[in-house]
Motif scaffolding. Structure first.
Motif, PDB file in Angstrom:
ATOM      1  N   TYR A  88       1.005  -1.318   0.316  1.00  0.00           N
ATOM      2  CA  TYR A  88      -0.288   0.019   0.255  1.00  0.00           C
ATOM      3  C   TYR A  88       0.799   1.037   0.021  1.00  0.00           C
ATOM      4  CZ  TYR A  88      -3.661  -3.190   1.225  1.00  0.00           C
ATOM      5  OH  TYR A  88      -3.669  -4.818   1.566  1.00  0.00           O
ATOM      6  N   LEU A 145      -4.603   3.826   3.012  1.00  0.00           N
ATOM      7  CA  LEU A 145      -4.552   2.977   2.125  1.00  0.00           C
ATOM      8  C   LEU A 145      -5.777   2.241   1.850  1.00  0.00           C
ATOM      9  CD1 LEU A 145      -4.475  -0.788   4.792  1.00  0.00           C
ATOM     10  CD2 LEU A 145      -4.537   1.904   5.221  1.00  0.00           C
ATOM     11  N   ASP A 146      -6.195   2.115   0.502  1.00  0.00           N
ATOM     12  CA  ASP A 146      -7.155   1.698  -0.494  1.00  0.00           C
ATOM     13  C   ASP A 146      -7.050  -0.018  -0.435  1.00  0.00           C
ATOM     14  OD1 ASP A 146      -7.481   4.133  -1.552  1.00  0.00           O
ATOM     15  OD2 ASP A 146      -5.315   3.606  -2.642  1.00  0.00           O
ATOM     16  N   THR A 147      -8.744  -0.087  -0.165  1.00  0.00           N
ATOM     17  CA  THR A 147      -9.230  -1.454   0.255  1.00  0.00           C
ATOM     18  C   THR A 147     -10.189  -1.659  -0.049  1.00  0.00           C
ATOM     19  OG1 THR A 147     -10.505  -0.730   2.477  1.00  0.00           O
ATOM     20  CG2 THR A 147      -8.160  -1.025   2.584  1.00  0.00           C
ATOM     21  N   THR A 148     -10.960  -3.010   0.037  1.00  0.00           N
ATOM     22  CA  THR A 148     -12.178  -3.304  -0.649  1.00  0.00           C
ATOM     23  C   THR A 148     -13.494  -1.914  -0.120  1.00  0.00           C
ATOM     24  OG1 THR A 148     -12.521  -4.891   0.928  1.00  0.00           O
ATOM     25  CG2 THR A 148     -11.523  -5.596  -1.239  1.00  0.00           C
ATOM     26  N   ARG A 171     -11.013   3.673   0.819  1.00  0.00           N
ATOM     27  CA  ARG A 171      -9.832   4.284   1.840  1.00  0.00           C
ATOM     28  C   ARG A 171      -9.781   4.563   2.889  1.00  0.00           C
ATOM     29  NH1 ARG A 171      -5.658   6.205  -1.465  1.00  0.00           N
ATOM     30  NH2 ARG A 171      -4.016   8.136  -0.004  1.00  0.00           N
ATOM     31  N   GLN A 227      -1.760  -8.943   1.696  1.00  0.00           N
ATOM     32  CA  GLN A 227      -2.741  -8.011   2.741  1.00  0.00           C
ATOM     33  C   GLN A 227      -2.772  -7.386   3.088  1.00  0.00           C
ATOM     34  OE1 GLN A 227      -5.098  -7.680   1.217  1.00  0.00           O
ATOM     35  NE2 GLN A 227      -7.071  -6.653   2.382  1.00  0.00           N
ATOM     36  N   VAL A 228      -3.542  -5.940   4.082  1.00  0.00           N
ATOM     37  CA  VAL A 228      -4.106  -5.953   5.493  1.00  0.00           C
ATOM     38  C   VAL A 228      -5.154  -7.127   5.893  1.00  0.00           C
ATOM     39  CG1 VAL A 228      -5.480  -4.272   4.483  1.00  0.00           C
ATOM     40  CG2 VAL A 228      -4.181  -3.661   6.917  1.00  0.00           C
ATOM     41  N   PHE A 253     -10.045  -7.835   7.803  1.00  0.00           N
ATOM     42  CA  PHE A 253      -9.650  -8.481   5.999  1.00  0.00           C
ATOM     43  C   PHE A 253      -9.483  -9.918   6.013  1.00  0.00           C
ATOM     44  CE2 PHE A 253      -9.737  -3.949   6.040  1.00  0.00           C
ATOM     45  CZ  PHE A 253     -10.024  -3.323   5.096  1.00  0.00           C
ATOM     46  N   GLY A 272      -8.599  -9.617   0.927  1.00  0.00           N
ATOM     47  CA  GLY A 272      -8.581  -8.637   0.473  1.00  0.00           C
ATOM     48  C   GLY A 272     -10.130  -8.182   0.891  1.00  0.00           C
ATOM     49  N   ILE A 284     -14.209  -8.074   3.408  1.00  0.00           N
ATOM     50  CA  ILE A 284     -14.159  -8.063   4.423  1.00  0.00           C
ATOM     51  C   ILE A 284     -14.394  -8.900   5.586  1.00  0.00           C
ATOM     52  CG2 ILE A 284     -15.812  -6.401   5.321  1.00  0.00           C
ATOM     53  CD1 ILE A 284     -16.371  -4.662   4.112  1.00  0.00           C
TER      54      ILE A 284
END
Length: 316
Positions: A8, A36-39, A42, A67-68, A93, A97, A99
């Motif tokens: 990220y 950070l950009d996530t599903t 941001r 992956q976070v 998550f 990726g 949730i």
């Protein structure tokens, strides 16, 4: 202060840095803003702690693939989820990726900040579920890796009515769903009569903890049949092929408060295709009987009616 590279971008961290066995970043404590950009959209992880309910700064954590995994948020943020927008102070998550779980609140309970204080900040949310829209205060909303709603965890004291395989049921603590959308498990808010493979059982567990709505004391299979039930009001009589009889009942125990009172430990019945397993609470099974060749009957557990169904609250 360390600068750590992630998928990220680079983040500024201070304190211990945890790593996976292959050297990949496992956890770090942020000291500066980092998006950070996530599903879920941001997100800005928590990098400060400046009030009585957030007296610590939890780490940002990662899965082995980079992956976070867990993102405590700097401020309460509305995130995008498979059931629509939800407010969040913590979000986790899956490794792909997607949730895993959304927590609308993430305060640290202490002598300065109690569960009642935290619960006072909770607001009712309307969640679209496979069995209709449910409105309540939720501790967490969970999803499976495919984005399907997996479970709902209710705040203590909350109660909702759920359309379950056994009818409309008042539910406390939580409920979960099968991948197909049917109810998988729930925690009855009060004793509930349900049909099981051995007869009618009054389902209720006064000791249900409710840490997560993923797993509850009344469980159904995909066809809506009861496969596990906890009871403090029913006994099961088993007549074995050799003519012997055995009674399975809840336990009456001395109160943990040590004041001479007594409490109940639920009888847990688990139904497999070819067997019945009985246990008390989380203990090892006390009996395993075949389903075939055994005659079962149920009856009220009379001793229960002289005792309170509520867990005893010990005084200080």
């Amino acid at each position: 202060m360390d600068t750590l590279d992630t998928r990220y971008g680079s983040l500024s961290a201070d304190g211990p840095v945890e790593r996976h066995p292959d050297g990949g970043l496992r956890a770090a404590f942020l000291v500066a803003p980092f998006a950070l950009d996530t599903t879920a959209g941001r997100l800005t992880p928590q990098h400060s702690s400046d009030d009585s309910r957030r007296m610590f700064k939890p780490p940002l954590t990662f899965h082995p693939n980079g992956q976070v995994r867990s993102v405590p948020l700097e401020t309460r943020t509305v995130v995008h989820t498979p059931v629509g927008p939800l407010p969040a102070e913590l979000i986790t998550f899956h490794e792909n990726g997607a949730i895993a779980r959304v927590f609308p609140l993430n305060g640290k309970l202490s002598g300065y900040w109690t569960e009642a204080d935290e619960g006072g900040l909770a607001e009712p949310l309307r969640i679209a579920t496979p069995i209709g829209t449910l409105a309540a205060k939720f501790v967490a909303v969970a999803f499976d890796p495919a984005g399907r709603l997996r479970s709902l965890t209710l705040w203590p004291g909350e109660e909702i009515v759920v359309r379950a395989p056994c009818g409309n049921v008042p539910v406390r603590l939580g409920l979960s769903f099968h991948a197909g959308g049917t109810v998988c498990s729930l925690e009855p808010a009060r004793p509930l009569e349900v049909s099981t493979p051995v007869g009618s059982i009054w389902a209720y567990d006064p000791d249900a903890v409710g840490i997560s709505g993923d797993d509850n004391s009344l469980v159904f299979d995909g066809d809506g049949q009861v496969v596990r039930v906890a009871t403090v009001r029913s006994s099961v009589l088993a007549q074995l092929p050799d003519g012997s009889r055995q009674e399975l009942s809840p336990l009456v125990r001395d109160s943990i408060c040590g004041d001479g009172d007594q409490e109940l430990t639920a009888l847990i019945l688990e139904f497999a295709a070819d067997s019945l397993t009985a246990r008390h609470g989380v203990a090892a099974p006390v009996a395993v009987f075949p389903r075939a060749g055994v005659h079962y009957a149920t009856r009220p557990f009379v001793a229960a009616f002289a005792l309170s169904f509520a867990p005893k609250q010990c005084s200080m």
